[in-house]
Motif scaffolding. Structure first.
Motif, short mmCIF file in Angstrom:
data_model
loop_
_atom_site.label_atom_id
_atom_site.label_comp_id
_atom_site.label_asym_id
_atom_site.label_seq_id
_atom_site.Cartn_x
_atom_site.Cartn_y
_atom_site.Cartn_z
N PHE A 1 34.91 22.98 -28.75
CA PHE A 1 35.43 21.73 -28.85
C PHE A 1 37.06 21.58 -28.94
O PHE A 1 37.73 22.67 -28.83
CB PHE A 1 34.93 21.05 -30.25
N ASP A 2 37.49 20.59 -28.83
CA ASP A 2 38.98 20.36 -28.68
C ASP A 2 39.84 20.32 -30.08
O ASP A 2 39.01 20.19 -31.27
CB ASP A 2 39.17 19.26 -27.87
N LYS B 1 38.03 8.39 -26.88
CA LYS B 1 39.03 7.44 -26.81
C LYS B 1 40.28 7.69 -26.23
O LYS B 1 40.66 7.12 -25.24
CB LYS B 1 39.44 6.72 -27.99
N ILE B 2 40.72 9.09 -26.42
CA ILE B 2 41.81 9.66 -26.00
C ILE B 2 41.75 9.88 -24.54
O ILE B 2 42.68 9.70 -23.50
CB ILE B 2 42.60 10.85 -26.48
N GLN B 3 40.54 10.63 -24.29
CA GLN B 3 40.35 10.81 -22.80
C GLN B 3 40.41 9.75 -21.98
O GLN B 3 40.72 9.74 -20.74
CB GLN B 3 38.93 11.29 -23.11
N ILE B 4 39.74 8.47 -22.25
CA ILE B 4 39.64 7.41 -21.58
C ILE B 4 41.07 6.80 -21.15
O ILE B 4 41.50 6.39 -20.07
CB ILE B 4 38.94 6.31 -22.05
N LEU B 5 41.85 6.83 -22.10
CA LEU B 5 43.37 6.44 -21.90
C LEU B 5 44.03 7.38 -21.04
O LEU B 5 45.01 6.81 -20.16
CB LEU B 5 44.11 6.64 -23.39
N ILE C 1 46.57 -0.34 -22.43
CA ILE C 1 46.69 0.90 -22.84
C ILE C 1 47.53 0.95 -24.17
O ILE C 1 47.15 1.41 -25.47
CB ILE C 1 47.54 2.12 -22.03
N GLN C 2 48.63 0.12 -24.20
CA GLN C 2 49.48 -0.15 -25.43
C GLN C 2 48.59 -0.60 -26.48
O GLN C 2 48.85 -0.13 -27.81
CB GLN C 2 50.67 -0.89 -25.13
N ARG C 3 47.79 -1.56 -26.23
CA ARG C 3 46.96 -2.36 -27.29
C ARG C 3 46.18 -1.19 -27.84
O ARG C 3 46.17 -1.36 -29.26
CB ARG C 3 46.17 -3.59 -26.83
N SER D 1 47.95 14.72 -24.23
CA SER D 1 46.96 15.79 -24.04
C SER D 1 47.23 16.62 -25.38
O SER D 1 46.61 17.61 -25.69
CB SER D 1 47.70 16.61 -23.00
N GLU D 2 48.58 16.52 -26.00
CA GLU D 2 48.95 17.41 -27.13
C GLU D 2 47.70 17.12 -28.25
O GLU D 2 47.38 17.81 -29.20
CB GLU D 2 50.16 16.64 -27.96
N ILE D 3 46.96 15.97 -28.30
CA ILE D 3 46.07 15.52 -29.30
C ILE D 3 44.89 16.28 -28.91
O ILE D 3 44.24 16.86 -30.11
CB ILE D 3 45.68 14.01 -29.40
N THR D 4 44.50 16.33 -27.62
CA THR D 4 43.02 16.99 -27.45
C THR D 4 43.27 18.52 -27.11
O THR D 4 42.27 19.36 -27.09
CB THR D 4 42.35 16.34 -26.20
N GLY D 5 44.48 18.93 -27.20
CA GLY D 5 44.80 20.38 -26.66
C GLY D 5 44.60 20.58 -25.32
O GLY D 5 44.60 21.67 -24.85
N GLN D 6 44.41 19.65 -24.32
CA GLN D 6 44.30 19.62 -22.89
C GLN D 6 45.61 20.02 -22.28
O GLN D 6 46.73 19.31 -22.40
CB GLN D 6 43.48 18.63 -22.42
#
Ligand SMILES: Nc1nc2c(ncn2[C@@H]2O[C@H](COP(=O)(O)OP(=O)(O)OP(=O)(O)O)[C@@H](O)[C@H]2O)c(=O)[nH]1
Ligand SMILES: [Mg+2]
Length: 469
Positions: free
Chosen positions: A135-136, A169-173, A210-212, A445-450
């Protein structure tokens, strides 16, 4: 960060320390089966091979120390095997369920360490799961939160995060932003021809969208933080109102000193308790009054600070001492310090007063009457607190950010998006725009580690647009 080598085989107690019916010891790494086979025997003392058994199977036997003749039986155990990559860590893993005495747990661990494992570092199993792509990062952090979650709501948020809601959600953004980046980079390649692949209006719409979304995630951090650390409830009022008595009653513990001397509490005292699955953090404060005592006045300014920082403020007053005329300005003063918190007016010591009279006297303040000392009205107060929390309309099924690192990365993404929008307004060149977009992508990407690489962008371009076929 120091990343320990994952060629080692590690072992640790997976269940809580202390005595229980059973305990589980987890072993993971390339030598997991070797190590366990070297100490595991059938009930009759015959060696047992584990590696040839299918994964996800449990095997009964004994753990022995020493060789055949003078072997000492340490415990009867159940051994569950997991074969790589179908385990939590993605490596060969074994879980030994043994009897839960502290002595057995320690003996078993020492034995395993002597046979080639080393003690696992905190979080190392989860670190390996992450390194093995199970997992990420955000999911790994959710595991830590899940283990630490103290209330039903916190548990639900962590569970949802672990199952990938947040990452999705992050992935979609990230994908949407990547499309944007691809179009701009494409323009750079064709800069001589002065073409505009990226429709600026559509891009602006996309950025706003994206901002919203990012803003909603950032906002959810406040709620997430509250669920994780407890909803801060400050108990304030004049000296002797019974604030410390109320804290003790709510916690069901003699936490704060109670006395009839006004000014007993001089510093803030706080503790947490779960009511109906919601974690509250109650903060008892120094009584509000003007004083010449230096230490007490520091206490009073801390009380005011607590009013500012709390989500709920209980203004407690002594119904026997205080009049309606005195309550009004006192509440006004408290309200002037409140920063978005909900105010709950509570009349204490109702055991000393006729309730009907008090209700008439304080009718306009929507007061709850209690006796902190005699435990009267406490249930109602607790229900009121829970309902105030509900009315914050926290929808737990929504994605909630609970991690400060994530919130920070989201804020920085927002900053980068802001710069892109401003840049577009000023018609800055495409290469500068592309730089800001890349920056936003890095933060996400920092969030998911990718990791984001130029290849990602190029891959996206070629995958989507088939330049030159
Ligand atoms: N009769 C009655 N006495 C109470 C009640 N609650 C508190 N008291 C008494 O009121 C006095 C003050 O109580 P505390 O809890 O110390 O009051 P406080 O608001 O923390 O006071 P400071 O720390 O000085 O600001 C003590 O003698 C308590 O026993 C109540 O519900 N009924
Ligand atoms: Mg007190």
């Amino acid at each position: 960060m120091y990343v320990p080598p994952n060629t080692d085989t590690i072992a640790a107690l997976a269940t809580a320390h202390g005595t229980a019916a059973i305990a589980v010891i987890r072993i993971s790494g390339p030598q997991a089966f070797d190590v366990v086979e070297s100490v595991f025997r059938s009930r009759k003392g015959k060696p047992k091979t584990l590696r040839n058994k299918p994964g996800h199977t449990a095997h009964f036997g004994i753990i022995v120390e020493g060789n055949a003749e003078d072997a000492v039986i340490l415990d009867e155990v159940l051994v569950t095997i997991f074969k790589n990559p179908h385990s939590y860590t993605g490596e060969d893993s074994v879980e030994i369920s043994c009897h839960g005495s502290v002595f057995i747990q320690q003996q078993l661990l020492q034995l395993l360490y002597r046979h080639g494992c080393r003690p696992a570092q905190p979080g190392e199993f989860t670190l390996r799961a992450f390194l093995n792509g199970k997992f990420d990062l955000s999911q790994a952090e959710a595991v830590a939160d899940l283990i630490a979650s103290q209330s039903g709501a916190a548990h639900q948020v962590a569970m949802q995060q672990m199952r990938g809601g947040f990452s999705n959600k992050i992935q979609i953004l990230r994908d949407e932003l990547m499309n944007f980046a691809s179009l701009i980079e494409l323009e750079l390649d064709f800069s001589e021809e002065d073409v505009e692949f990226a429709n600026r209006d559509e891009l602006r719409q996309l950025l706003w969208k994206i901002q919203r979304l990012i803003q909603r995630l950032i906002d959810s951090f406040e709620v997430g933080n509250v669920i994780k650390n407890g909803i801060p409830v400050a108990i304030v009022g004049k000296p002797n109102a019974g604030k410390s008595t109320l804290l003790n009653t709510l916690l069901d513990e003699e936490r704060a000193i109670v006395s009839d001397i006004p000014g007993t509490t001089r510093d803030t005292i706080e503790d947490e308790i779960t009511i109906d699955g919601v974690l509250f953090r109650f903060i008892d404060t120094a009584g509000l009054r003007s004083t010449t005592d230096t230490i007490e006045s520091i206490g009073v300014s801390r009380s005011l600070e607590q009013i500012r920082q709390s989500a709920i403020v209980i203004y407690l007053f002594d119904v026997h001492e205080m009049t309606r005329a005195e309550l009004m300005p006192a509440l006004d003063e408290v309200k002037s310090y409140i920063n978005g918190a909900q105010l709950l007016v509570v009349g204490n010591k109702i055991d000393k007063e006729d309730i009907a009279t008090a209700q008439r006297e304080f009718a306009e303040f929507d007061t709850l009457f209690i006796s902190a000392k005699e435990h009267y009205g406490i249930d109602d107060l607790q229900q009121k607190l829970v309902s105030l929390f509900d009315s914050r309309t926290v929808n737990i099924t929504e994605t909630i950010v609970t991690n400060a690192r994530h919130a920070d990365a989201l804020r920085r993404t927002n900053g980068a998006i802001e710069r892109i929008i401003n840049g577009m307004g000023m018609n800055i060149p495409g290469d500068l725009l592309a730089q800001d977009i890349r920056e936003a992508l890095v933060y996400l990407s920092e969030i998911t580690g990718q990791q984001i690489t130029s290849d990602d962008l190029l891959g996206n371009i070629f995958g989507k647009f088939c330049i030159g076929k």
